[in-house]
Enzyme design. Sequence first.
Site, PDB file in Angstrom:
ATOM      1  N   LYS A 113      41.934  34.356 116.786  1.00  0.00           N
ATOM      2  CA  LYS A 113      42.161  33.051 117.428  1.00  0.00           C
ATOM      3  C   LYS A 113      40.977  32.617 118.269  1.00  0.00           C
ATOM      4  CE  LYS A 113      47.122  33.224 118.180  1.00  0.00           C
ATOM      5  NZ  LYS A 113      48.113  33.386 119.257  1.00  0.00           N
ATOM      6  N   LYS A 192      47.760  33.582 104.953  1.00  0.00           N
ATOM      7  CA  LYS A 192      49.177  33.651 105.277  1.00  0.00           C
ATOM      8  C   LYS A 192      49.742  32.232 105.316  1.00  0.00           C
ATOM      9  CE  LYS A 192      52.008  34.576 109.351  1.00  0.00           C
ATOM     10  NZ  LYS A 192      52.139  35.217 110.665  1.00  0.00           N
ATOM     11  N   LYS A 195      52.006  26.589 109.016  1.00  0.00           N
ATOM     12  CA  LYS A 195      51.933  25.137 109.200  1.00  0.00           C
ATOM     13  C   LYS A 195      50.521  24.664 109.495  1.00  0.00           C
ATOM     14  CE  LYS A 195      55.513  22.103 109.319  1.00  0.00           C
ATOM     15  NZ  LYS A 195      56.702  22.464 110.075  1.00  0.00           N
TER      16      LYS A 195
END
Length: 335
Positions: A113, A192, A195
């Site tokens: 991240k 993966k 959204k």
Amino acid sequence: MSGARVFSGMQPTGEAHLGNYLGALRQWVRLQDEADCIYCIVDYHAITLEYEPARLPERVLDLAVSFLAAGLNPDRCTIFVQSDVPEHTELAWILNTVASVGELERMTQYKDKSAGMESVPAGVLNYPILQAADILLYRADRVPVGEDQAQHLELTREIARRWNRRFGEFFPEPQALISDAGRIRGLDGQAKMSKSRGNTVGMLDEPAEIWARVRTAVTDPQRVRRSDPGRPEVCNVFALHRFFTAAEPLATIERQCRAAEIGCVDCKRLLSEGIVRAFEPMRERAAEYRAQPARVREILGDGAARCRALAQETMREVRERMGLRSWRERTAAGG
Ligand code: TRP
């Protein structure tokens, strides 16, 4: 597992998608008949990366509808929104004092991240501590998660052990129940399903929309022409078929793909039909709940009331053992 307490959480990114269902909700539904299950919509986690405040409430509600549509039954499990129970943040602060920066920096999800960020929000680093607080607040024994969360669970266990050593045995070491679905790849066939990557099929999408999404799915990249034989073992459409197609038709598809007797579009058509069929009852349940948002809010309200009571019990004990606030209670009692 009777008597066990199960806790899990999901970020409110709106309606659930296939990956959410196959990797999590399916197992959550099964567990509600085996244990005391608490399922949380983790909005405090969702604000660690940039988001639209005006849209957060609808995302929370949409995820709650997805939970109910998937088959979570409010008579058999507890569903609530994290920010309805402020004790999550209190315990997170406390656990900040027993976790180390080094172990947080070693989390692979943190590394992914934060990579390329100019300035990393502290919340992105501390995210797993809030997750540990979620779990320990309810003294949960089991935590159903995808394999990408195994490291966060290991950290939670370490934090529990460390706190227990300093302040006395209190938190059970929660065990991860890793989903057997494996990693559900998105329609791009690579990452993966999520959204934020736009590679999903919505669990509650209408049939036409499911087809519109599935037809864009990436198959075996080496199968260029219809006459090329395919390789089901590398094809993500085939991987998804495993969840929606029975053994016998699946074996037929596999054989016909290898022999170039069916094309990828045919194969996707079959997958799309399988998905449409599987989620039919959920689309119906979702429509019922969408028509009565007050009922959904009531379910979340009941869940929060139960969780607040449990959380307050835990925090009383935690504060007492840590020498926090107990002076006030003693003063109030005249002691
Ligand atoms: N981090 C989890 C995820 O992204 C969500 C989560 C938050 C969670 N708190 C939790 C999962 C507690 C299990 C238990 O999937």
